[in-house]
Design an enzyme around this catalytic site. Structure first.
Site, mmCIF file in Angstrom:
data_model
loop_
_atom_site.group_PDB
_atom_site.id
_atom_site.type_symbol
_atom_site.label_atom_id
_atom_site.label_comp_id
_atom_site.label_asym_id
_atom_site.label_seq_id
_atom_site.Cartn_x
_atom_site.Cartn_y
_atom_site.Cartn_z
ATOM 1 N N HIS A 17 1.202 -1.252 0.463
ATOM 2 C CA HIS A 17 -0.108 0.209 -0.364
ATOM 3 C C HIS A 17 0.844 1.428 -0.038
ATOM 4 O O HIS A 17 1.695 0.864 0.871
ATOM 5 C CB HIS A 17 -0.975 0.352 1.228
ATOM 6 C CG HIS A 17 -1.632 1.091 0.845
ATOM 7 N ND1 HIS A 17 -1.236 2.533 1.794
ATOM 8 C CD2 HIS A 17 -3.028 0.888 0.898
ATOM 9 C CE1 HIS A 17 -3.112 3.219 1.649
ATOM 10 N NE2 HIS A 17 -3.719 2.587 1.443
ATOM 11 N N ASP A 19 1.173 4.435 1.562
ATOM 12 C CA ASP A 19 1.647 4.305 2.522
ATOM 13 C C ASP A 19 2.475 3.940 3.557
ATOM 14 O O ASP A 19 3.526 4.158 4.305
ATOM 15 C CB ASP A 19 0.260 4.816 3.689
ATOM 16 C CG ASP A 19 -0.507 5.307 3.203
ATOM 17 O OD1 ASP A 19 -0.201 6.870 2.662
ATOM 18 O OD2 ASP A 19 -1.829 5.863 2.950
ATOM 19 N N LYS A 20 2.000 2.433 3.771
ATOM 20 C CA LYS A 20 2.982 1.371 4.254
ATOM 21 C C LYS A 20 4.175 1.627 3.477
ATOM 22 O O LYS A 20 5.525 0.950 3.775
ATOM 23 C CB LYS A 20 2.156 0.045 4.114
ATOM 24 C CG LYS A 20 1.677 0.002 4.902
ATOM 25 C CD LYS A 20 2.183 -0.057 6.473
ATOM 26 C CE LYS A 20 1.428 0.317 7.816
ATOM 27 N NZ LYS A 20 1.400 0.661 8.903
ATOM 28 N N GLU A 45 10.048 11.174 7.214
ATOM 29 C CA GLU A 45 9.567 10.828 6.947
ATOM 30 C C GLU A 45 9.076 11.174 4.903
ATOM 31 O O GLU A 45 10.617 11.079 4.862
ATOM 32 C CB GLU A 45 8.636 12.046 6.523
ATOM 33 C CG GLU A 45 8.262 13.528 8.088
ATOM 34 C CD GLU A 45 7.669 12.637 9.207
ATOM 35 O OE1 GLU A 45 6.812 11.771 8.169
ATOM 36 O OE2 GLU A 45 7.728 12.505 10.387
ATOM 37 N N GLU A 58 15.047 15.073 10.448
ATOM 38 C CA GLU A 58 16.257 15.208 10.897
ATOM 39 C C GLU A 58 16.743 14.600 11.772
ATOM 40 O O GLU A 58 15.974 12.876 12.352
ATOM 41 C CB GLU A 58 15.887 16.191 11.967
ATOM 42 C CG GLU A 58 14.635 17.175 11.697
ATOM 43 C CD GLU A 58 13.004 17.292 11.464
ATOM 44 O OE1 GLU A 58 13.099 17.309 10.475
ATOM 45 O OE2 GLU A 58 12.644 16.317 11.889
ATOM 46 N N LYS A 169 -5.523 -4.481 0.018
ATOM 47 C CA LYS A 169 -6.068 -3.923 1.354
ATOM 48 C C LYS A 169 -7.081 -4.967 2.082
ATOM 49 O O LYS A 169 -7.933 -5.979 0.916
ATOM 50 C CB LYS A 169 -7.075 -2.895 1.440
ATOM 51 C CG LYS A 169 -6.760 -1.408 0.765
ATOM 52 C CD LYS A 169 -7.248 0.110 0.508
ATOM 53 C CE LYS A 169 -7.216 0.762 2.289
ATOM 54 N NZ LYS A 169 -8.417 2.108 2.008
ATOM 55 N N PHE A 233 -8.230 -4.089 -10.136
ATOM 56 C CA PHE A 233 -6.924 -3.036 -9.779
ATOM 57 C C PHE A 233 -5.709 -3.660 -10.223
ATOM 58 O O PHE A 233 -5.158 -4.520 -9.347
ATOM 59 C CB PHE A 233 -7.217 -4.080 -8.167
ATOM 60 C CG PHE A 233 -6.222 -3.392 -7.056
ATOM 61 C CD1 PHE A 233 -5.765 -2.105 -7.666
ATOM 62 C CD2 PHE A 233 -6.428 -3.411 -6.330
ATOM 63 C CE1 PHE A 233 -4.892 -1.047 -6.486
ATOM 64 C CE2 PHE A 233 -5.578 -2.632 -5.086
ATOM 65 C CZ PHE A 233 -5.252 -1.742 -5.669
ATOM 66 N N ASP A 241 -1.552 6.241 -6.064
ATOM 67 C CA ASP A 241 -1.936 6.826 -5.239
ATOM 68 C C ASP A 241 -0.636 7.199 -4.524
ATOM 69 O O ASP A 241 -0.416 6.615 -3.877
ATOM 70 C CB ASP A 241 -3.370 6.549 -4.004
ATOM 71 C CG ASP A 241 -3.995 7.263 -2.828
ATOM 72 O OD1 ASP A 241 -3.469 8.041 -3.178
ATOM 73 O OD2 ASP A 241 -4.074 6.834 -2.076
ATOM 74 N N ALA A 242 -0.529 8.680 -4.200
ATOM 75 C CA ALA A 242 0.509 9.224 -3.198
ATOM 76 C C ALA A 242 0.173 8.459 -1.636
ATOM 77 O O ALA A 242 -0.575 8.133 -0.496
ATOM 78 C CB ALA A 242 0.924 10.378 -3.245
ATOM 79 N N ARG A 247 0.333 7.801 7.914
ATOM 80 C CA ARG A 247 -1.015 7.738 7.437
ATOM 81 C C ARG A 247 -2.436 6.503 7.730
ATOM 82 O O ARG A 247 -3.642 6.490 8.269
ATOM 83 C CB ARG A 247 -1.036 8.363 6.168
ATOM 84 C CG ARG A 247 -1.577 9.472 5.650
ATOM 85 C CD ARG A 247 -1.676 10.082 5.327
ATOM 86 N NE ARG A 247 -1.674 9.549 3.766
ATOM 87 C CZ ARG A 247 -1.714 10.037 2.433
ATOM 88 N NH1 ARG A 247 -2.711 10.989 2.261
ATOM 89 N NH2 ARG A 247 -1.773 9.108 1.500
ATOM 90 N N LYS A 248 -1.340 5.131 8.407
ATOM 91 C CA LYS A 248 -1.908 4.100 8.531
ATOM 92 C C LYS A 248 -2.252 3.811 10.183
ATOM 93 O O LYS A 248 -2.060 2.680 10.625
ATOM 94 C CB LYS A 248 -1.828 3.258 7.894
ATOM 95 C CG LYS A 248 -2.326 3.089 6.550
ATOM 96 C CD LYS A 248 -3.625 3.091 6.294
ATOM 97 C CE LYS A 248 -4.233 3.618 4.999
ATOM 98 N NZ LYS A 248 -4.516 4.877 4.753
ATOM 99 N N LYS A 268 10.626 6.504 13.887
ATOM 100 C CA LYS A 268 11.018 7.803 14.853
ATOM 101 C C LYS A 268 12.012 6.245 15.623
ATOM 102 O O LYS A 268 12.168 5.878 15.435
ATOM 103 C CB LYS A 268 9.841 8.339 15.162
ATOM 104 C CG LYS A 268 9.134 8.954 14.785
ATOM 105 C CD LYS A 268 7.398 9.153 15.950
ATOM 106 C CE LYS A 268 6.608 10.554 14.345
ATOM 107 N NZ LYS A 268 5.592 11.014 15.751
ATOM 108 N N LYS A 272 11.586 8.938 20.972
ATOM 109 C CA LYS A 272 10.294 9.669 20.836
ATOM 110 C C LYS A 272 8.943 8.417 21.225
ATOM 111 O O LYS A 272 8.672 7.726 20.880
ATOM 112 C CB LYS A 272 9.826 9.285 19.502
ATOM 113 C CG LYS A 272 11.166 10.562 18.546
ATOM 114 C CD LYS A 272 11.688 10.436 18.386
ATOM 115 C CE LYS A 272 13.021 11.387 17.145
ATOM 116 N NZ LYS A 272 14.176 11.369 16.612
ATOM 117 N N ASP A 274 6.131 8.803 20.813
ATOM 118 C CA ASP A 274 4.910 8.484 20.189
ATOM 119 C C ASP A 274 5.036 6.584 20.037
ATOM 120 O O ASP A 274 4.303 6.640 19.544
ATOM 121 C CB ASP A 274 4.935 8.892 18.721
ATOM 122 C CG ASP A 274 4.572 10.657 18.498
ATOM 123 O OD1 ASP A 274 3.833 10.516 20.321
ATOM 124 O OD2 ASP A 274 4.943 11.162 17.832
#
Length: 389
Positions: A17, A19-20, A45, A58, A169, A233, A241-242, A247-248, A268, A272, A274
């Site tokens: 995917h 994003d993945k 990123e 960074e 998906k 597909f 798709d960008a 995002r997931k 990260k 971090k 998060d």
């Protein structure tokens, strides 16, 4: 339906995917730095679109890790996923690197100095969750969604099944009665495929994976089994798709069955919170449930940038607990140091173990010999039982 009977749905996405793809690249870069220097700092990123990848972020680490090595790492990640398509190819994609040195202002807040312990890399709230719906103590709709795609990917990589592309998906809807899942009412799988395959053929390729994952007798009716509902597909991944890192976050965690603090994990390093505190919260929640003190457990922990101690620790057993939640909070605080440094040391997080987390969930996995998925261990069970039993 009564409140104890309801439908609940979770989704997953494959390693291909868009994003993945970005999560995989970002986490591969984290691993590159941690392998060279365990105390490296990384916030990477990634953006991916048609035959184009952009790296930004960074870092603080060895000068030997050049932009050329970062680009090489990104290409290797794309190749391992399996992208060799006209619109997105590991060899021909243009990769721009804008990674630069970490802000000195952030560094002084995070680093230990004098009597000051290492602080959190940012403010924020992180959640962990565990429940008894599956052996891995994960919500069933998400676990099944992950497993369907993971099995499909394994057979694609091995060559056992021809015709699948990297992008896919899944979505599983379960009926709950008296708060427990009893059957699937619908399953959706959309998978990139070879141009020569018709929708009916793709449907029959997908069916065995759903049958294998769902418990016996849970397969939905044929009109609720959806495979590539648009009919075709072929164009997929970043060409279709960008994609962006992070995002997931619901796919990465609990499929919507538990709260989320909002912070993404991939790209990260473990200073971090998060990432590291969310892992710690899952670890604690899982051990509480495994120790027999709750059927479900939500844990929240909060931090301020530059401050080592957590601002709060919250436990909610959602009415399923067998002991007071205040006692659980006290016991957890005694069993684990929840400062950023304490979490990293307890779980052994300063290792190159993150690329493998970038798809099919950060939780519900088996602990690995090299320290991967250490937050899935159940080594606090005995301590909790001694403190609370």
């Amino acid at each position: 339906m009564s409140k104890s009977s309801y439908l609940f749905t979770s989704e997953s996405v494959s390693e291909g995917h868009p994003d993945k793809v970005c999560d995989r690249i970002s986490d591969s870069i984290v691993d590159l730095y941690l392998a060279a220097e365990p105390e490296a700092r990384v916030a990477c990123e990634t953006l991916a679109t048609t035959n184009k990848v952009v790296l930004a972020g960074e870092v603080r680490g060895p000068a030997s890790i050049t932009h050329e090595k970062l680009v090489e790492t990104a290409r290797r990640a794309i190749k391992e996923i399996g992208y060799e398509q006209e619109g997105f190819h590991w060899k021909t994609a243009s990769i721009d690197c804008y990674v630069h040195s970490q802000s000195a202002d952030i560094a002084q807040g995070v680093d230990a100095a004098g009597n000051k312990d290492e602080g959190a890399g940012d403010q924020g709230i992180m959640f962990g969750y565990a429940c008894k719906e599956t052996p891995s103590l994960m919500p069933a709709p998400l676990q099944y969604s992950h497993q369907i795609l993971k099995l499909m990917a394994e057979d694609r990589h091995s060559g056992k099944v021809k015709g699948f592309g990297p992008d896919a998906k899944s979505q599983v809807t379960l009926l709950y009665e008296n708060g427990k899942p009893v059957k699937a009412t619908s399953v959706v799988v959309s998978t990139q495929h070879d141009a020569g395959l018709e929708q009916k053929q793709v449907r029959e390729l997908v069916r065995p994976y759903v049958e294998k994952v769902l418990p016996k007798g849970w397969f939905p009716s044929e009109d609720e089994f959806y495979v590539n509902p648009t009919g075709k597909f072929v164009i997929g991944g970043p060409d279709g798709d960008a994609g962006l890192t992070g995002r997931k976050i619901i796919v990465d965690t609990y499929g919507g069955a538990a709260p989320h603090g909002g912070g993404a994990f991939s790209g990260k390093d473990p200073t971090k919170v998060d990432r590291s505190a969310a892992y710690a919260a899952r670890y604690l929640a899982k051990n509480v449930v495994a120790a027999g003190f709750a059927e479900k457990c939500v844990i929240q922990v909060a931090y301020a940038i530059g401050v080592s101690k957590p601002l709060s620790l919250y436990v909610n057993t959602q009415g399923t607990g067998t002991v007071d939640e205040e006692r659980i909070v006290k016991a957890l605080g005694e069993l684990m140091d929840l400062s950023p440094r304490g979490i990293r040391k307890h779980l052994g997080l300063n290792k190159p173990i993150y690329a493998r987390t970038s798809s099919y969930g950060h939780f519900g996995r088996e602990p690995e010999a090299d320290g991967g998925f250490s937050w899935e261990k159940l080594d606090l069970v005995a301590g909790l039982q001694a403190a609370l039993g």
